[in-house]
Enzyme design. Structure first.
Site, PDB file in Angstrom:
ATOM      1  N   TRP A 131       0.869  -1.186   0.000  1.00 48.90           N
ATOM      2  CA  TRP A 131       0.000   0.000   0.000  1.00 48.90           C
ATOM      3  C   TRP A 131       0.908   1.239   0.000  1.00 48.90           C
ATOM      4  O   TRP A 131       1.812   1.328   0.842  1.00 48.90           O
ATOM      5  CB  TRP A 131      -0.873  -0.053   1.258  1.00 48.90           C
ATOM      6  N   ASP A 211      -0.093  -5.910   9.594  1.00 47.45           N
ATOM      7  CA  ASP A 211      -1.175  -4.994   9.254  1.00 47.45           C
ATOM      8  C   ASP A 211      -2.431  -5.827   8.963  1.00 47.45           C
ATOM      9  O   ASP A 211      -2.430  -6.668   8.059  1.00 47.45           O
ATOM     10  CB  ASP A 211      -0.784  -4.140   8.036  1.00 47.45           C
ATOM     11  N   LYS A 246     -13.284  -1.421   7.148  1.00 48.03           N
ATOM     12  CA  LYS A 246     -13.952  -2.245   6.147  1.00 48.03           C
ATOM     13  C   LYS A 246     -14.947  -3.202   6.786  1.00 48.03           C
ATOM     14  O   LYS A 246     -16.107  -3.274   6.370  1.00 48.03           O
ATOM     15  CB  LYS A 246     -12.922  -3.020   5.322  1.00 48.03           C
TER      16      LYS A 246
END
Ligand code: LMR
Length: 397
Positions: A131, A211, A246
């Site tokens: 990312w 993560d 999310k």
């Protein structure tokens, strides 16, 4: 003039796609850019469990005074249980705790600052690719950033390359791993791969930072935590960044946490004192609303059951979109070339499309995805997968 020397930097390549998509007047457009889940109506819904929890909070809440430096205590405890497992010995031994942060990105920022201030001289290893904000958060904090191969030019997982690079990491370096639903590629490690990574981490005395932004979007809420729990059981010290954006649909509420696992209860308190000090200087105390919602849901068996069903439904929809897109590519003779889309996990797919093909998709068909060829499959429209497939086929000709 004080601002004379300041020049303009380009806008964020992922968030910029939201604006470009909104401006596009083509009714047949596709938003496969920023990583948000969309339902069959093309909306990013507020889960029913969240709505119900919010209603309860509105009725019950008497104060909006600050929450403490580590945030809502119930949220921290319940999130630790969700991530590490309710029966985790680390929780019984008081070796793990959560510091509430503004989103998963806030947790990464806190981890970066913690590394800079409390673990000086450590480098950090990121997957190539990763990312883009991983790159800039750790570089801005002054950490030396290195990369381990993850997905190569052939768009395949390169575990051999990854392990070889980590063998060369300096003792004590930090290694950032994606728990599941790798962003941007969608390629996840197998259990055997994870065990091999764990072996290097132990031998090289590396500090893992996992993560965990998509718990529940890969194979299931428990299944996705497998690697995190393996590491928690096998290494004495571990950092985990957890996001509720999310899986709880709380994107704009900025809800997440940095979880720390330490060798004993005393050391955990030492580390947490530093985290509270650093957080105080970054954002003082975290925003409350999203975390209060999560605590309400996870602390109530009925709401929790409803939420689990909703997470399961989101994951199943993504899986259907993945297989459906590969199926829709069949008449174009492209189902083998794009078979990996059905095998990847989470919202993202490294499609293997080139930057030129991505540009052509946007210009000719109003299909928006990140220039690297990353598509947010969860943004696709199930009823129009044939249209999307035809667009892809057009730019592949
Ligand atoms: C993404 O990668 O699209 C998401 O993680 C959202 C973001 O903040 O970039």
């Amino acid at each position: 003039m004080h601002f004379q020397a300041i020049t303009r930097v380009p806008g964020d390549p992922i968030l910029g796609l939201m604006e470009a998509y909104a401006k596009d007047a083509n009714p047949a457009k596709f938003d496969l850019g920023v990583g948000v889940f969309k339902d069959a109506q093309g909306l990013t819904p507020v889960p029913a469990a969240v709505k119900q929890a919010e209603q309860r909070l509105v009725e019950r809440q008497l104060s909006k005074s600050y929450v403490g430096g580590h945030g809502d205590v119930a949220f921290g405890r319940l999130l630790c249980e969700l991530v590490l497992g309710e029966a985790s010995p680390l929780l019984a031994e008081q070796r793990a705790g959560a510091t509430q942060t503004p989103g998963g990105t806030g947790a990464l920022r806190l981890a970066a600052e913690f590394a800079r201030q409390c673990l000086p001289g450590r480098g950090i290893w990121l997957s190539d690719p990763t990312w883009p904000i991983h790159e800039t958060i750790f570089a801005s904090a002054g950490l030396k950033v290195a990369h381990y191969p993850y997905v190569g030019a052939d768009n395949r997982l390169d575990v051999t390359g990854m392990l070889a690079a980590l063998e060369k990491a300096a003792e004590g370096d930090i290694v950032l791993l994606h728990a599941c639903c790798h962003n941007p590629t969608g390629f996840d490690l197998s259990h055997d791969d994870w065990r091999a990574v764990l072996d290097v981490v132990k031998r090289r005395s590396l500090l893992p930072l996992i993560d965990f932004a998509y718990q529940g979007f890969g194979d299931g809420l428990q299944e996705d935590a497998w690697a995190v729990r393996l590491f928690a059981a096998e290494v004495p010290e571990l950092l985990i960044t957890s996001s509720c954006s999310k899986n709880f649909g709380l994107y704009r509420e900025r809800t997440g946490a940095l979880l720390v696992c330490a060798q004993d209860a005393g050391k955990l308190l030492d580390v947490r004192s530093q985290l509270a000090f650093i957080a105080r200087n970054l954002w003082s105390t975290p925003p409350d609303h999203g975390a209060a919602v999560v605590a309400e849901i996870l602390g109530d068996p009925t709401l929790k059951r409803l939420w689990i069903e909703e997470v399961d439904a989101m994951r199943q929809r993504i899986a259907r979109l993945r297989t459906g897109l590969v199926e829709a590519l069949k008449p174009h003779g492209l189902s083998d070339r794009f078979a990996h889309i059905a095998e990847q996990r989470g919202m993202f797919s490294y499609t293997g499309l080139s930057p030129e093909q991505v540009k052509a998709l946007r210009e000719r068909h109003s299909v928006y995805m990140v220039g690297t060829g990353r598509a947010n499959v969860a943004g696709a429209d199930e009823a129009r997968l044939d249209v999307l497939a035809a667009a892809i086929a057009d730019v592949c000709r």
